[in-house]
Design an enzyme around this catalytic site. Structure first.
Site, PDB file in Angstrom:
ATOM      1  N   SER A  59      -9.452   0.674   3.057  1.00 47.54           N
ATOM      2  CA  SER A  59      -8.652   1.538   2.211  1.00 47.54           C
ATOM      3  C   SER A  59      -7.501   0.836   1.510  1.00 47.54           C
ATOM      4  O   SER A  59      -6.890   1.398   0.611  1.00 47.54           O
ATOM      5  CB  SER A  59      -8.106   2.701   3.041  1.00 47.54           C
ATOM      6  OG  SER A  59      -7.233   2.223   4.054  1.00 47.54           O
ATOM      7  N   SER A  87      -9.523  -1.676   7.286  1.00 46.58           N
ATOM      8  CA  SER A  87      -8.968  -1.424   5.956  1.00 46.58           C
ATOM      9  C   SER A  87      -8.154  -2.560   5.355  1.00 46.58           C
ATOM     10  O   SER A  87      -7.821  -2.513   4.171  1.00 46.58           O
ATOM     11  CB  SER A  87      -8.118  -0.144   5.969  1.00 46.58           C
ATOM     12  OG  SER A  87      -8.955   0.992   5.985  1.00 46.58           O
ATOM     13  N   LYS A 125       0.867  -1.188   0.000  1.00 45.63           N
ATOM     14  CA  LYS A 125       0.000   0.000   0.000  1.00 45.63           C
ATOM     15  C   LYS A 125       0.902   1.235   0.000  1.00 45.63           C
ATOM     16  O   LYS A 125       1.934   1.245   0.703  1.00 45.63           O
ATOM     17  CB  LYS A 125      -0.840  -0.064   1.281  1.00 45.63           C
ATOM     18  CG  LYS A 125      -1.922   0.985   1.448  1.00 45.63           C
ATOM     19  CD  LYS A 125      -2.718   0.682   2.722  1.00 45.63           C
ATOM     20  CE  LYS A 125      -3.909   1.594   2.903  1.00 45.63           C
ATOM     21  NZ  LYS A 125      -4.723   1.250   4.089  1.00 45.63           N
TER      22      LYS A 125
END
Lengths: 451, 67
Positions: free
Chosen positions: A150, A174, A74
């Protein structure tokens, strides 16, 4: 190919790390225009790292349990030489990171090869990975649907087979929400278990990092490599690392289903997925985590308050450069009175004490990960038990109360015939990830879960 | 037992938002004010659940700061 297969074949000399990494890079080049998982591809450094691994193996040196495994992170993990975007436009003006995040360093030390950085909601504030600056990461199972967030890029990259292993972060769900919607394994370990040093934080009281993978052994390999103390992260534990047990034996484990809050407001598909997992693990009793809706509210207050305080200077000076999807929520969070925040923190301790008592009577608790499978990209509401609910905030209804008190949770993927994938949460007491892995191995070996 | 705050009128929320953003030196363009107010109304509603819950005075937060 699974990470464990790659590592075995690379270590055994059947295939080179360079060939594996080149194949992954080719796949990313061909497919990522549609998948939009990557915001940065590290072609040169990945090929160079793979060449070093091959050279070491040729010299008879040990490379590690993840030899030649391509992985991606990420884009809030620091990558030396690259600017850490955290999904924002504003961070493009920052200097490049000078050090890798500890988690990146540890996977590299185990022989894995970093191939790029992945899309996310801006500053990790969202459950959708619909990013104003870097686009939407669609769901690999159906591009008209969201991947969740996310850490949507991290889940989708694994689901699409671009790489077998990725890292994400989880503050309120997330890791687990996109793992559920994309049909992969996503582990949020105990709060403080894995170092967050070099990770762009969102809400420090609640931030965790963890891996995504397509199999339980792959996840266990990554988890084993990521553990260990780290003085760069003030909440990282000094406890002995957990050694995941994948024997497939759950004899004697007390397993229950979470009731009340966790039994309400889900689609029939989510209920069926949970039922399937519960049946396979012989879980028939239920336990109630008290005041869970309030725990979710308190997590919301802490997240909004800490996240907004972190970004206050940018809200003051660069408001219009925020993603419109996060901007007004950040501003609203900055206005929260300190007494609200402190009451939420005190309630966190109360709730933790209640849940600790429950874990005196059970070893593992089951709950749905998300109330529904991946929603359509433009869908805003859904019907649940006769009521219309807003989808986006509701996606975290079952994940948020658990990260609130730092429990270790693995979202396992269930694929029902003719349905989109659906996650189920395996929840243990703090620092008992071993129990989660024991149960996950049983589920995978019996074909109940899988990608 | 903590007292549940009385529901506030939208105008009261807006007044709080305007004053607090000034205090924080956080200028909000007029066209965005309604969205910020709406978001703060949501926070206010959600926070009430936490604020109304009675906690003993000796229950402190669990900070991890180690000097």
């Amino acid at each position: 190919m699974l990470a464990s297969d790659i590592a075995q074949r690379v270590n055994g000399g059947e295939i080179t790390a360079q060939a594996v990494v080149r194949t992954a890079l080719d796949r990313i080049t061909r497919q990522d225009k549609q998948l939009n998982c990557f915001t940065h591809v590290l072609t040169d450094s990945a090929l160079a790292a793979a060449a070093v691994i091959d050279q070491k193996l040729a010299q008879g040196k040990s490379v590690g349990p993840l030899a030649g495994v391509p992985f991606a992170v990420k884009n809030l993990f620091d990558i030396a030489g690259t600017v850490t975007l955290a999904g924002s436009k504003i961070n493009r003006d920052n200097s490049a990171a000078t050090l890798d995040a500890t988690a990146v360093t540890r996977l590299k030390a185990a022989g894995a090869v970093l191939v790029g950085a992945l899309n996310m909601d801006e500053y990790a504030y969202g459950f959708v990975t619909v990013n104003h600056h870097y686009g939407t990461t669609p769901n690999p199972h159906d591009p008209t649907r969201i991947s969740g967030g996310s850490s949507g890029g991290s889940a989708a990259a694994v689901a699409a087979g671009l790489v077998p292993l990725t890292l994400g972060s989880d503050t309120n769900g997330s890791i687990r929400v996109p793992a559920s919607l994309c049909g992969v394994y996503g582990l949020k370990p105990t709060y403080g278990r894995l170092s967050r040093a070099g990770v762009y934080l969102f809400s420090s009281s609640l931030d965790h990092v963890g891996p995504f993978a397509r199999s339980v052994p792959d996840l266990a390999l990554a988890f084993a490599s990521l553990q260990g103390p780290d003085s760069r992260d003030p909440i990282c534990t000094d406890r002995a690392p957990a050694s995941p047990n994948l024997s497939g034996d759950i004899t004697g484990l007390r397993i229950a289903i979470a009731g009340e809050h966790f039994a309400r407001g889900m689609t029939p598909t989510a209920a069926k997925a949970l039922e399937r997992v519960a049946k396979a693990l012989n879980a028939t009793s239920t336990v109630t985590l008290p005041e869970t809706a309030r725990a979710r509210a308190a997590a919301y207050v802490i997240t909004a308050s800490e996240g907004s305080q972190l970004h206050l200077s940018r809200l003051q000076t660069r408001l219009q450069d925020f993603d419109p999807a996060t901007r007004d929520r950040f501003v609203a969070g900055a206005l929260i009175p300190s007494s609200w925040y402190l009451q939420a923190q005190r309630f966190r301790r109360w709730y933790r004490d209640q849940v600790r008592q429950i874990f005196n009577t059970v070893d593992l608790v089951l709950a749905p990960t998300t109330p529904c499978s991946a929603p359509l990209r433009e869908q805003t509401t859904m019907e649940l038990e006769g009521e219309s609910v807003l989808i986006r905030p509701h996606l975290g209804v079952y994940t948020q109360p658990l990260s609130f008190i730092g429990l270790p949770v693995l979202s396992v993927p269930v694929q029902l015939p003719g349905e989109l994938p659906m996650g189920v949460q395996l929840i243990a007491r703090p620092y008992h990830e071993n129990i989660i892995f024991q149960a996950a191995a049983v589920l995978e070996q019996s074909g109940i879960t899988g990608c | 037992m903590p007292k549940r705050n009385k529901p506030l009128q939208p105008a009261q929320i807006e007044a709080y938002v305007r004053q607090t953003t000034q205090l924080l030196d956080l200028p909000i363009p007029p066209e965005q004010m309604a969205d910020v107010v709406e978001n703060f109304e949501q926070v206010h509603t959600i926070a009430q659940q936490v604020l109304e819950f009675p906690l003993p005075d000796d229950l402190e937060v669990a900070p991890r700061f180690e000097p």
